[in-house]
Enzyme design. Structure first.
Site, PDB file in Angstrom:
ATOM      1  N   SER B  76       0.827  -1.201   0.000  1.00  0.00           N
ATOM      2  CA  SER B  76       0.000   0.000   0.000  1.00  0.00           C
ATOM      3  C   SER B  76       0.869   1.262   0.000  1.00  0.00           C
ATOM      4  CB  SER B  76      -0.939  -0.074   1.206  1.00  0.00           C
ATOM      5  OG  SER B  76      -1.846   0.962   1.215  1.00  0.00           O
ATOM      6  N   ASP B 199      -9.797  -4.238  -6.153  1.00  0.00           N
ATOM      7  CA  ASP B 199      -9.247  -3.461  -5.042  1.00  0.00           C
ATOM      8  C   ASP B 199      -9.874  -2.070  -5.054  1.00  0.00           C
ATOM      9  OD1 ASP B 199      -7.778  -2.004  -3.219  1.00  0.00           O
ATOM     10  OD2 ASP B 199      -5.829  -2.728  -3.917  1.00  0.00           O
ATOM     11  N   HIS B 227      -7.566  -5.190  -0.635  1.00  0.00           N
ATOM     12  CA  HIS B 227      -6.378  -4.362  -0.775  1.00  0.00           C
ATOM     13  C   HIS B 227      -5.169  -5.016  -0.100  1.00  0.00           C
ATOM     14  CE1 HIS B 227      -4.202  -0.643  -1.302  1.00  0.00           C
ATOM     15  NE2 HIS B 227      -4.066  -0.436  -0.007  1.00  0.00           N
TER      16      HIS B 227
END
Lengths: 374, 257
Positions: B76, B199, B227
């Site tokens: 991320s 996602d 995610h």
């Protein structure tokens, strides 16, 4: 029974798709059962809640097996976003991993909570602002206390400086009045010379004080008249020679110096203060040189003595008014306003002042005034 | 191999993936400031006012442990942090493994679609406030009656992992307002980009954009909702990483021959 319970109940597969949803859940989303089944659950969340779900809720649920009292917004029911509280539990007891989710509408309480939270934030901002104000006031109070103590010291020193010549003048004149007939003529002359000296000192001090008063009241205004500075230099040095007999004064300047601008009276006051200062801080019998030359579109004047130099004192600090600078109060005798007056006068005439210790010993005090532009 | 966790949790989330590499690599996991067991006294709002402060943390960890040829596995927002670190000190890293990266979460239409509007991000920050994170941050000092002792509030902390509410709030702000698009093209370190098929946080076109901008990069997709592929699909994540690292090893051998 699940159909009647007033809470949304959802069963999710391991990959977060909806397996079943009770009627209350269907109603909360404002969709039909067919639209829910098989869809990823985050599709039914408002965008901010979707991020929070993916970054916080799902990882926590996967890692610790449950989440409790999560506040989220369901997307677009009939009345727009629906605030809900969500509890979820991971169940890996069967052949397939399942997630059991309970959702309760949280409309009214969430409004109060939001209000409360916003009020708390506003309160916190106000508290911080008050704190800042209190800090500012405390700083100002400290500064004022300090200013007052410098001012008191200034007035103390000043009273002393005024009293000394007055005492001499008063005492000597009384003495002469009562006993001059009985005195030898040379003693009378000596007493009269002392009176003249002290009257002169008093006169200079009051001239300086007048300038301080004008500066403090922001009323110091000086005309821009043409000045023949060479003439003023000669006059000031001659007057100082007569007054200060235990120093040798020399002048070094070219035959021609450009005209500068300002007022004669004030330039003389500066020269007098510089020369007087040099005499005060250098040993008896030593030389005091005054040099003037044309420099950078103006005239530069430097008074150089062979005293102890500036020592640890910062040159700029020497030009501060005594009560603003505690070190000067302790270090310097005298009223401590002469150099301040020089700085203010010269800068009001568009020039600048400086002071420096000389490598070969002694101090240099200088000023520069701009040339007259026709 | 250094594992850098993303926004929202701590290093414990690597427990499904990291052990698979312990045989072949020295595995290092860590918590960013404010997460997990990090030393909160090291927090400095100025240092962490941008992702650069976090990138410096990665470099400091590598220096402190005297790591070289580092493969950084970053999830991320950590992908952006790892890219910043690799651009600051390319010699430290041999590979970047970027799970669900996004150089910018906000839309910048028409040329870039990050997936979120400014209102969405404000909503997220507010959502964090209204959840336990925010309540703890704002109410704990009042409840405890002692704003000068923030450590008292730790009992009231968030329900997720163990995130410090104040630091998490700043991390969220910095993360979702960051724009690291220009940093992608400067990367010279070979990299693997892992994308999830569904996602909501880093959509497909963002993965494609990252791949397009980074010169020596490969893009792989996992058929997954969400995610966090390392949490939801650890086996697939491990397989993609192992394939990539195997390929890279063969290339290096071929280069030598």
């Amino acid at each position: 029974m699940l159909d009647l319970i007033p809470a949304g109940i959802v069963l999710l597969s391991e990959d977060m798709r909806i397996i079943s949803a009770n009627p209350a859940m269907v109603a909360l989303t404002g969709r039909t059962p067919a639209e829910l089944i098989g869809q990823p659950v985050d599709v039914f969340l408002a965008a901010p809640s979707r991020i929070l779900f993916q970054t916080h809720v799902y990882p926590t649920l996967r890692a610790s097996g449950r989440v409790d009292e999560m506040f989220l917004h369901l997307a677009g029911g009939p009345d727009g976003a629906v605030p809900v509280l969500l509890n979820a539990l991971r169940d890996d007891s069967g052949p397939d991993v399942l997630y059991h989710v309970v959702v309760v509408r949280f409309q009214a309480r969430s409004r109060w909570e939001t209000d409360l939270l916003n009020a708390t934030k506003a309160l916190e901002r106000e508290r911080a602002a008050s704190q800042q104000l209190a800090d500012q006031l405390a700083t100002r109070h400290d500064q004022e206390t300090l200013d007052r103590s410098y001012r008191d010291a200034f007035i103390g020193v000043l009273s002393h400086e005024l009293r000394t010549p007055i005492t001499t003048i008063y005492g000597m004149s009384h003495l002469l009045e009562q006993r001059h007939t009985a005195m030898a003529p040379e003693v009378v002359s000596q007493h009269l010379a002392d009176i003249v000296d002290e009257a002169d000192r008093l006169h200079r001090l009051t001239e300086d004080l007048l300038i301080v008063t004008l500066v403090e009241g922001r009323r110091l205004e000086i005309g821009r008249e043409p000045i023949q500075i060479a003439r003023l230099i000669e006059r000031s040095v001659n007057s100082e020679r007569n007054r200060v007999v235990d120093h040798k004064f020399t002048i070094n300047m070219p035959a021609q110096l450009p005209l500068v601008t300002g007022e004669d009276l004030y330039v003389e006051q500066v020269l007098r203060n510089y020369l007087n200062n040099a005499a005060k801080y250098s040993p008896a019998g030593s030389e005091i040189h005054l040099r003037a030359e044309s420099q950078e579109g103006g005239v530069e004047v430097r008074v150089v003595d062979s005293g102890a130099g500036l020592g640890d004192q910062q040159p700029e600090q020497l030009f501060e008014l005594l009560y603003r600078s505690p070190n000067v109060v302790r270090q310097t005798s005298g009223a401590g306003i002469g150099l301040f007056v020089c700085r203010e006068l010269i800068s009001a005439m568009g020039g600048r002042v400086w002071a420096a210790s000389r490598p070969e010993g002694g101090a240099e005090f200088g000023f520069w005034l701009p040339e007259l532009v026709e | 191999m250094v594992f850098a966790h993303g926004f929202g949790c701590d290093q414990t989330l690597w427990r499904f993936v990291a052990p698979a590499f312990e045989g072949d690599y020295r595995v290092v996991t860590f918590d960013y400031i404010g997460a997990g067991a990090s030393d909160r006294s090291a927090y400095n709002p100025e240092r962490y006012a941008s992702l650069n402060g976090y990138a410096d943390d990665i470099l400091e960890i590598c220096r402190a442990l005297e790591l070289s040829n580092v493969i950084v596995v970053a999830h991320s927002v950590s992908a952006s942090i790892a890219i910043l670190a690799a651009n600051k000190s390319p010699e430290t890293f041999s590979d970047l493994v970027l799970l669900t990266p996004s150089p910018r979460y906000l839309d910048d239409l028409p040329e870039y679609r990050g997936g979120f509007s400014a209102a969405d991000i404000d909503g997220l920050l507010q959502m964090m406030d209204v959840n336990a994170v925010g309540w703890a941050a704002f109410l704990a000092p009042i409840v405890m009656g002692n704003p000068d002792r923030p450590e008292l509030s730790s009992d009231l902390e968030a329900t997720f992992c163990s995130i410090d509410p104040v630091m998490a709030r700043q991390f969220a702000d910095v993360t979702f307002h960051a724009d690291n698009r220009a940093d992608l093209a400067r990367v010279t370190t070979p990299s693997l980009i892992v994308q999830c098929s569904h996602d909501a946080v880093a959509p497909l076109e963002v993965g494609a954009y990252v791949h397009d901008q980074m010169a020596d990069s490969r893009l792989k997709m996992i058929d997954a909702i969400g995610h966090c592929p390392h949490v939801s699909h650890p086996a697939e994540t491990i397989a993609l990483m192992a394939d990539y690292l195997g390929e890279r090893k063969r290339e290096r051998v071929a280069d030598l021959v």
